[in-house]
Write a protein that holds these residues in place. Structure first.
Motif, PDB file in Angstrom:
ATOM      1  N   LEU A  75     -55.759  45.300  16.276  1.00 31.23           N
ATOM      2  CA  LEU A  75     -54.613  44.621  16.908  1.00 31.23           C
ATOM      3  C   LEU A  75     -55.034  43.818  18.138  1.00 31.23           C
ATOM      4  N   ARG A  76     -56.245  44.092  18.654  1.00 32.43           N
ATOM      5  CA  ARG A  76     -56.730  43.278  19.780  1.00 32.43           C
ATOM      6  C   ARG A  76     -57.160  41.891  19.351  1.00 32.43           C
TER       7      ARG A  76
ATOM      8  N   ARG B 106     -52.825  39.767  16.539  1.00 31.72           N
ATOM      9  CA  ARG B 106     -51.830  39.749  17.611  1.00 31.72           C
ATOM     10  C   ARG B 106     -50.846  38.597  17.413  1.00 31.72           C
TER      11      ARG B 106
ATOM     12  N   LEU C 251     -48.092  39.384  14.983  1.00 31.12           N
ATOM     13  CA  LEU C 251     -47.006  40.229  15.509  1.00 31.12           C
ATOM     14  C   LEU C 251     -46.174  39.465  16.536  1.00 31.12           C
ATOM     15  N   GLU C 252     -46.804  38.523  17.210  1.00 29.89           N
ATOM     16  CA  GLU C 252     -46.014  37.663  18.107  1.00 29.89           C
ATOM     17  C   GLU C 252     -45.073  36.776  17.297  1.00 29.89           C
TER      18      GLU C 252
ATOM     19  N   ARG D  11     -43.812  37.593  14.413  1.00 29.11           N
ATOM     20  CA  ARG D  11     -42.756  38.508  13.967  1.00 29.11           C
ATOM     21  C   ARG D  11     -41.715  38.704  15.069  1.00 29.11           C
ATOM     22  N   HIS D  12     -42.173  38.880  16.282  1.00 27.59           N
ATOM     23  CA  HIS D  12     -41.256  39.023  17.426  1.00 27.59           C
ATOM     24  C   HIS D  12     -40.351  37.793  17.543  1.00 27.59           C
TER      25      HIS D  12
ATOM     26  N   ALA E 265     -47.327  46.303  12.396  1.00 24.11           N
ATOM     27  CA  ALA E 265     -48.229  46.808  13.437  1.00 24.11           C
ATOM     28  C   ALA E 265     -49.099  47.952  12.913  1.00 24.11           C
ATOM     29  N   PHE E 266     -48.453  48.936  12.263  1.00 24.77           N
ATOM     30  CA  PHE E 266     -49.191  50.114  11.800  1.00 24.77           C
ATOM     31  C   PHE E 266     -48.863  50.356  10.333  1.00 24.77           C
TER      32      PHE E 266
ATOM     33  N   SER F 128     -54.252  48.373  22.609  1.00 24.72           N
ATOM     34  CA  SER F 128     -54.468  47.134  21.851  1.00 24.72           C
ATOM     35  C   SER F 128     -54.302  45.883  22.694  1.00 24.72           C
TER      36      SER F 128
ATOM     37  N   PHE G 248     -51.357  44.840  24.042  1.00 22.04           N
ATOM     38  CA  PHE G 248     -50.064  44.161  23.898  1.00 22.04           C
ATOM     39  C   PHE G 248     -49.336  43.999  25.227  1.00 22.04           C
TER      40      PHE G 248
END
Lengths: 591, 591
Positions: free
Chosen positions: A132-133, A138, A141-142, A144-145, A556-557, B207, B209
């Motif tokens: 995720l780093r 990342r 997921l941004e 997705r947000h 994310a997981f 991670s 975030f």
């Protein structure tokens, strides 16, 4: 705060400021007299510089202990860089430290924390917190947000109310397999996790909530394919006093809003196609309309002229359907390539019996693999029917209607991919309408709801429920983007008698229907309004917007294909004490 | 749409328009020559009028078939009312129909769909979809929607990323009981539903975030009290590179934003109090600060002068603590009232041994129930110590420190309620800080984490971990509003060794710690940054904002105190086939 600024925000006008930064060591470059540290956080990378004669030997000593992914805090002065880096927003400055503090050291990560990594899938899932780093993960997921944010902006703007429906509900046998939860306080009884909030959102309409939405976790205990997860997220919506047209307009609006707000794309109006046409033209209820290659039937249910029978070719003569696609510019496919394509089609996953081809040479002659059965005129007629031009290749399959359409649909997608016509950065949307209400399950010898048992038949088709259930069309619709179903819904039944009739058609006894869905049928008697809705697969929608095939990259997981979270090592055995409290036991031995 | 307007939007300037409305029949008033229908939806009520000589007899006939809660569609003309109703926004107009269509009839509801209903709790839960039609219940859920919206507005504005953490996770023995989910694909193994996303949000910080939040369902399999639900919702948050002060400021900001945006209240800065002071002054770690009545110790650990011992009163002489409150204006409490209060205190729920009182008469004399042991000077000294004025009543308890504080805390709340000092429309916030890290479980003879095992000790107290664990203070904080804990959090441990030491203190063997939380301790070795966070009980926060004691009123489909959803009748038995597929069996007989 352990910092005054993030690693992404310092610019040239900040020069001479004293700042405190904190982040992860991306790289250390040690040239002896000069040493650079790239310090990274979510917001960017800032360069730290140490120079002989300017920076103290202590700082050099500390810097030389740093490894990748150490957590570092630094206090220093912002200075203008001599050699600027136009590729990053902080590229005009660097920080000359007066302090370097290791907040936490790091072991060497098991794979590179870079855009391109050397870690395999399993290793990256096990150390998901390190994966995720990486920027690409990342950024997913941004994205997705932002998708969730903008969904809410649109829905809130349309007066929808977000209502949380329960997660601990009741197991029902219709549909996919439920995950269940033993109830300690009610021994021998179980909750189920929702496959969707379907009945609850309908009850909210009965309650007069008028417009409901929720971005909500749902659960399905199915054998997992690469793109399925046991828990997934839906944008779940329902509206009252609507007809199908209203739903289509409202949610076409949502999708166009998302394309504009998240991707900056002005999406055209969403075209519409009936289920019947989608099957006829693409062999799929979710056609990829980024490219053409529409089906042409040479003999079949819909064409008036039979262009293949009676010419002595037994395969075509005996087949209920002969149908093909025209692949532009592929007339130069070699025999070897065509043989490979035939083998590809014969694999069990596709199951075709064979492939007939006809190429249009540059001089206009048509040459086919069935030349001995069909005359030049026949083949020219085929080419005209297909709209094939010199240089094109016609690929033709034959067999049972449903099977051959599915096979040709797969072949069409394969040829589209080979020709580069399925660019993940091009987006084509489509409403597919007028789905059948029911489909027949040969094995169980009964009718199944194609969408779900709450979907309403088209009023003009209700009479067919008794005489020809398979012909009844539903007020149901799917939104398809690039060949993927991203959403589906229907206008619902809101009349108790019709709902009871549906359950009966689906093989429920009156007692079963009452035990499972009595609360909903009761609710229909207390003033249920006409209503309908839709649900979007949010993980899938995000992956499409992100240009990826894999929903896992946007979770994310995620769990692996055995339903395991390999990072936390779950599922796992529980204690005998827990089992006893829950009044259950396992029927297998565990460690 | 089956309507052109909602039932809440027509105004005088709409007069002469032809409109279509749809909604529920609230009331029909039939005066023979004139008949009114109140048509209701989520947005309001519009009056429909039928008049002899204007409206057709057919319309009258239809209208006379209508019952409460029928779903009705009407087409008609908007006209100005003769007799206007200033109490509703549509009160200046009414609709003169040309069509009335019953979209769905309704059976008589089992209770009145009015603001004040005649339905009991059980009936209303069973027909929750009808209860949700009532204005007060709908308004509660609308409030909840705005609370969620405004939480997101604030968090998004502060650069927090919403990340969905998994619902199917791993069972851990520490803390409350887990709900578990048998895994079909991994026979004999179980997922657990999260009690909070604690470890996942910490991994998100590892991670990088940086700022995470989520409005998320959590689950606890506990015996239910009136204000607990097996599934509940948290606003879950975590930040990196922060100290306690940063968290307090950030989330004080959230609460003040919510008060302003949702309630229009300019909330003052949130006062702060240590745990030690809260216990000393209010006998509670969540004091209700809407009113005073702070504790005064007459003999105890903190006061320098012992005002009660050595006077021959054995109860006070032998008690480790004597402590009381001053209740303003209650000197006229009768002997009977004081006896009742004493009985109230002696109930097992409170467990006090008795109550000593001293009243300050209007002339300034102090009269007490222990006059024979204490002189006038003694009692005057008490009054001065309590700040008691003429007309006030001092109530004094004695006993073990922790017990007597708890008892007096209950008495203080009771007196606050009796005096009307706990107005649900007045809001007093408080940060409680410096909680103990550990509390001792006498029964299990071991230390338990007061917050959870990931909470960090204050650095200056770490040395005490070996010598006096009970004295170690945590970097932990609770947000209290009106005596209710609405949120709590801590700065976390981010160092593997310290985390391992915590687990060891809590009685985990190395193997157990590794099996349960190895993934987190591993993560701490790969560059874990300092981080901390907080979680708010969203249901509770909504009920507080709504001025209610009951979270159930702010949950769309709540469960009862046995964990049952009586509307859908869940939990319920599942089939033998389902049990077999899941490799489990029940150990009790079910129907």
């Amino acid at each position: 705060m352990l910092r005054t600024h993030t690693c992404g925000e310092l610019r040239l006008p900040d020069a001479t400021k004293t700042v405190t930064l904190a982040g992860w060591v991306q790289t250390v470059r040690d040239k002896g007299g000069v040493l650079w540290i790239d310090l990274r956080d979510r917001y960017g990378i800032t360069q730290i510089i140490l120079e002989d004669g300017i920076s103290s030997p202590d700082l050099f000593a500390t810097a030389r202990t740093l490894g990748r992914e150490f957590v570092l805090q630094t206090v220093g002065e912002v200075v203008e860089r001599k050699s600027k880096n136009p590729n990053i927003l902080t590229g005009e400055i660097e920080v000359r430290p007066t302090q370097l503090t290791v907040l936490n050291p790091a072991k060497l990560p098991p794979f590179l924390i870079e855009d391109e990594t050397d870690g395999g899938d399993d290793l990256r899932l096990r150390y998901r917190y390190l994966d995720l780093r990486r920027n690409p993960v990342r950024r997913n997921l941004e994205l997705r947000h932002r998708m969730a944010q903008q969904t809410r902006v649109y829905m809130d703007g349309q007066d929808f109310i977000e209502v949380e429906t329960p997660v601990l509900i009741k197991s029902t046998p219709e549909g996919a397999r439920d995950f269940v939860v033993p109830s300690r306080m009610n021994p021998g009884e179980f909750y189920a996790l929702p496959q969707s909030p379907q009945t609850f959102k309908q009850l909210l309409m009965v309650s007069g909530f008028d417009r409901y939405y929720q971005i909500v976790k749902c659960f399905r205990d199915e054998d997992l394919r690469a793109d399925r997860q046991p828990e997934f997220t839906q944008i779940d919506c329902e509206m009252t006093f609507v007809e199908q047209e209203d739903i289509l307009n409202m949610f076409e609006g949502l999708i166009r809003h998302l394309f504009k707000a998240v991707k900056g794309i002005d999406m055209a109006e969403v075209p519409r196609m009936t289920y019947a046409d989608a099957m006829r033209l693409y062999g799929s209820d979710k056609p990829d309309t980024r490219f053409g290659m529409e089906f042409r039937e040479l003999k079949g249910l819909f064409d008036t002229i039979d262009m293949t029978s009676g010419k002595g070719f037994p395969v075509f003569d005996s087949a209920p359907m002969v149908v093909g696609i025209n692949v532009p510019g592929c007339a130069d496919y070699t025999r070897k390539q065509l043989d490979e394509l035939t083998e590809w089609l014969k694999r069990p996953q596709i199951g075709a019996k064979g492939l007939i081809y006809a190429r249009v040479n540059q001089n206009g002659d048509v040459k086919s693999s069935v030349d001995k059965f069909y005359s030049e005129d026949d083949l020219n007629a085929w080419a005209a029917h297909f709209g094939a031009k010199p240089g094109d290749l016609m690929l033709i399959l034959s067999g049972e209607v449903d099977k051959v359409r599915k096979q040709l649909g797969e072949l069409r997608l394969e040829m589209g991919s080979r020709l580069g016509l399925r660019d993940p950065n091009v987006f084509k949307t489509l409403w597919v309408l007028d789905f059948p209400l029911l489909e027949y399950g040969e094995e169980e010898a009964r009718w199944f709801a194609m969408h779900h048992p709450f979907t309403s038949p088209k009023p003009e088709d209700i009479a067919l429920l008794d005489t020809n259930p398979g012909q009844v069309r539903a007020n149901a619709y799917d939104l398809v983007i690039n060949g993927t179903e991203v959403g589906g819904g229907s206008i619902r039944i809101f009349n108790r008698d019709l709902q009871a009739r549906m359950f009966s058609l689906l093989g429920f006894s009156d007692e079963e229907a009452k035990a499972q869905f009595g609360f909903l049928m009761d609710a229909f008697e207390f003033g249920a309004p006409p209503h309908g809705g839709i649900a979007f697969g949010f993980d899938r929608l995000c992956s499409l917007f992100g240009g990826s095939d894999s929903i896992r990259d946007f979770i994310a997981f995620p769990k692996n294909n055995s339903g395991r979270d390999v990072m936390i090592d779950s599922p796992s055995p529980i204690s005998r004490k827990q089992l006893a409290e829950l009044s259950i036991d396992t029927t297998v031995e565990t460690k």
